[in-house]
Design an enzyme around this catalytic site. Structure first.
Site, PDB file in Angstrom:
ATOM      1  N   ASN A   8      48.242-136.173  15.138  1.00 24.99           N
ATOM      2  CA  ASN A   8      47.595-137.200  14.316  1.00 24.99           C
ATOM      3  C   ASN A   8      48.700-137.991  13.631  1.00 24.99           C
ATOM      4  O   ASN A   8      49.309-137.510  12.681  1.00 24.99           O
ATOM      5  CB  ASN A   8      46.671-136.520  13.283  1.00 24.99           C
ATOM      6  CG  ASN A   8      46.071-137.523  12.321  1.00 24.99           C
ATOM      7  OD1 ASN A   8      46.181-138.739  12.532  1.00 24.99           O
ATOM      8  ND2 ASN A   8      45.425-137.027  11.275  1.00 24.99           N
ATOM      9  N   TRP A   9      48.921-139.200  14.122  1.00 26.50           N
ATOM     10  CA  TRP A   9      50.031-140.004  13.599  1.00 26.50           C
ATOM     11  C   TRP A   9      49.683-140.720  12.300  1.00 26.50           C
ATOM     12  O   TRP A   9      50.546-141.373  11.713  1.00 26.50           O
ATOM     13  CB  TRP A   9      50.480-141.014  14.655  1.00 26.50           C
ATOM     14  CG  TRP A   9      51.291-140.403  15.760  1.00 26.50           C
ATOM     15  CD1 TRP A   9      51.592-139.073  15.923  1.00 26.50           C
ATOM     16  CD2 TRP A   9      51.925-141.090  16.834  1.00 26.50           C
ATOM     17  NE1 TRP A   9      52.359-138.897  17.036  1.00 26.50           N
ATOM     18  CE2 TRP A   9      52.574-140.124  17.615  1.00 26.50           C
ATOM     19  CE3 TRP A   9      51.990-142.430  17.223  1.00 26.50           C
ATOM     20  CZ2 TRP A   9      53.298-140.461  18.763  1.00 26.50           C
ATOM     21  CZ3 TRP A   9      52.697-142.769  18.358  1.00 26.50           C
ATOM     22  CH2 TRP A   9      53.351-141.784  19.117  1.00 26.50           C
ATOM     23  N   LYS A  10      48.420-140.667  11.907  1.00 25.84           N
ATOM     24  CA  LYS A  10      47.985-141.319  10.657  1.00 25.84           C
ATOM     25  C   LYS A  10      48.482-142.778  10.643  1.00 25.84           C
ATOM     26  O   LYS A  10      48.509-143.407  11.697  1.00 25.84           O
ATOM     27  CB  LYS A  10      48.455-140.504   9.451  1.00 25.84           C
ATOM     28  CG  LYS A  10      48.002-139.044   9.552  1.00 25.84           C
ATOM     29  CD  LYS A  10      48.236-138.240   8.296  1.00 25.84           C
ATOM     30  CE  LYS A  10      47.799-136.797   8.534  1.00 25.84           C
ATOM     31  NZ  LYS A  10      47.862-135.974   7.335  1.00 25.84           N
ATOM     32  N   HIS A  94      38.171-136.615   8.764  1.00 23.67           N
ATOM     33  CA  HIS A  94      39.450-136.106   8.226  1.00 23.67           C
ATOM     34  C   HIS A  94      39.399-136.190   6.700  1.00 23.67           C
ATOM     35  O   HIS A  94      38.819-137.132   6.144  1.00 23.67           O
ATOM     36  CB  HIS A  94      40.605-136.941   8.784  1.00 23.67           C
ATOM     37  CG  HIS A  94      41.947-136.339   8.499  1.00 23.67           C
ATOM     38  ND1 HIS A  94      42.536-136.424   7.255  1.00 23.67           N
ATOM     39  CD2 HIS A  94      42.790-135.612   9.272  1.00 23.67           C
ATOM     40  CE1 HIS A  94      43.692-135.784   7.283  1.00 23.67           C
ATOM     41  NE2 HIS A  94      43.875-135.283   8.493  1.00 23.67           N
ATOM     42  N   GLU A  96      41.438-137.176   4.607  1.00 25.13           N
ATOM     43  CA  GLU A  96      41.930-138.445   4.050  1.00 25.13           C
ATOM     44  C   GLU A  96      40.855-139.526   4.134  1.00 25.13           C
ATOM     45  O   GLU A  96      40.781-140.403   3.277  1.00 25.13           O
ATOM     46  CB  GLU A  96      43.224-138.865   4.774  1.00 25.13           C
ATOM     47  CG  GLU A  96      44.386-137.964   4.355  1.00 25.13           C
ATOM     48  CD  GLU A  96      45.468-137.775   5.399  1.00 25.13           C
ATOM     49  OE1 GLU A  96      45.566-138.574   6.347  1.00 25.13           O
ATOM     50  OE2 GLU A  96      46.235-136.790   5.269  1.00 25.13           O
ATOM     51  N   GLU A 164      41.282-127.778   8.268  1.00 29.54           N
ATOM     52  CA  GLU A 164      42.478-128.286   7.586  1.00 29.54           C
ATOM     53  C   GLU A 164      42.295-128.143   6.074  1.00 29.54           C
ATOM     54  O   GLU A 164      41.657-129.003   5.451  1.00 29.54           O
ATOM     55  CB  GLU A 164      42.694-129.769   7.915  1.00 29.54           C
ATOM     56  CG  GLU A 164      42.889-130.051   9.383  1.00 29.54           C
ATOM     57  CD  GLU A 164      43.606-131.382   9.600  1.00 29.54           C
ATOM     58  OE1 GLU A 164      44.692-131.362  10.185  1.00 29.54           O
ATOM     59  OE2 GLU A 164      43.096-132.424   9.160  1.00 29.54           O
ATOM     60  N   GLY A 170      50.466-131.743   4.509  1.00 30.17           N
ATOM     61  CA  GLY A 170      51.669-132.420   4.024  1.00 30.17           C
ATOM     62  C   GLY A 170      52.400-131.706   2.895  1.00 30.17           C
ATOM     63  O   GLY A 170      53.322-132.264   2.295  1.00 30.17           O
ATOM     64  N   SER A 208      50.479-128.634   7.669  1.00 25.31           N
ATOM     65  CA  SER A 208      51.881-128.191   7.636  1.00 25.31           C
ATOM     66  C   SER A 208      52.291-127.332   8.832  1.00 25.31           C
ATOM     67  O   SER A 208      53.159-126.465   8.708  1.00 25.31           O
ATOM     68  CB  SER A 208      52.182-127.454   6.322  1.00 25.31           C
ATOM     69  OG  SER A 208      52.024-128.321   5.223  1.00 25.31           O
ATOM     70  N   GLY A 230      52.574-134.520  10.101  1.00 25.02           N
ATOM     71  CA  GLY A 230      53.987-134.877   9.919  1.00 25.02           C
ATOM     72  C   GLY A 230      54.900-134.442  11.055  1.00 25.02           C
ATOM     73  O   GLY A 230      55.710-135.240  11.540  1.00 25.02           O
TER      74      GLY A 230
END
Ligand code: 13P
Length: 249
Positions: A8-10, A94, A96, A164, A170, A208, A230
């Site tokens: 997931n490159w966000k 997600h 976010e 998650e 992160g 993470s 990440g």
């Protein structure tokens, strides 16, 4: 095998970044099995990534879809549009999106149905906050999120769930792998007992994940794979995570 390792490159990526990533990934990726790998770049780079991965068999997907199929939703992208571009999956719900874009379980449920209607594999993301975790509410929160998201889902739907914990994203902190394993078992049991016709393909862990902790996660029976943020931005690091997965699973 269904999708097991998703990058997931966000909100990251550029033409130069994508080129470098592909070079680093393919230099270090040591398997012929690419079907279980997915990359979710920003929408506008789908075509560029497709050219870079060529016929490797790696799947391209997206990080979100609109809750409507078409019409007056300026700036949105629908499930049928990403299907049109050959995308195979979409992350849905997600944390976010839940936090910064105020996505409700009802919205998430509509997105799950739209993904399924368009033969796009939905990856439902669930997870408890730090406060909920400290209060020992993790199981109740996750059960609630699963039940609310799935209760209006068409019975025969296919699904992947990503667990998650919000506090692990992160942060460099992850729950004990045995604890994650128990949570995944609980998620599988809830889906099987409450929604027996739903075809739950796998339960992934996200938060993470990196090449140092990957093997401690993948040895667990119910951790079927990983959703990586990440660490997936580095092509070499993501290739190493995939290689570790392929050695263990
Ligand atoms: P990190 O791997 O950066 O913790 O992000 C996890 C995540 O949110 C993947 O969807």
């Amino acid at each position: 095998m269904s999708l097991r390792l998703i990058a997931n490159w966000k909100l990251n990526g550029s033409i130069q970044f994508n080129d470098q990533w592909a070079e680093d990934f393919f230099k270090n990726f040591s398997s012929l099995n690419s079907e279980s790998i997915g990359i979710a770049p920003a929408f506008i780079y789908i075509d560029h990534i497709r050219k870079l991965i060529g016929d490797s068999g790696i799947n391209i997907g997206v990080q979100n879809i609109c809750e409507e199929e078409s019409g007056a939703r300026t700036g949105e992208i629908s499930a049928s549009m990403i299907k049109d571009l050959g995308c195979k999956f979409s992350l849905i719900g997600h944390s976010e999106r839940r936090i910064f874009f105020h996505e409700s379980n009802k919205t998430i449920s509509k997105k799950l149905n739209l993904a399924n209607n368009n033969s796009v594999m939905p990856i439902l993301c669930i997870g408890e906050s730090a406060v909920e975790n400290e209060r020992n509410d993790t199981y109740d929160i996750l059960k609630f999120q699963v039940e609310e998201a799935l209760k209006d889902l068409f019975e025969q739907s296919a699904l992947i769930i990503a667990y998650e914990p919000v506090w692990a994203i992160g942060s460099g902190k992850i729950p004990n792998p045995e604890e994650i394993n128990s949570v995944h078992k609980m998620i599988k049991d809830v889906v099987q007992s409450r929604f027996p016709k739903i075809d739950l393909k796998s339960v992934l862990y996200g938060g993470s994940v990196n090449s140092e902790n990957a093997s401690s996660l993948f040895v667990q029976e119910h951790i079927d794979g990983a959703l990586v943020g990440g660490a997936s931005l580095d092509g070499k690091e993501f290739a190493q995570i995939v290689n570790i997965f392929n050695e263990i699973k």
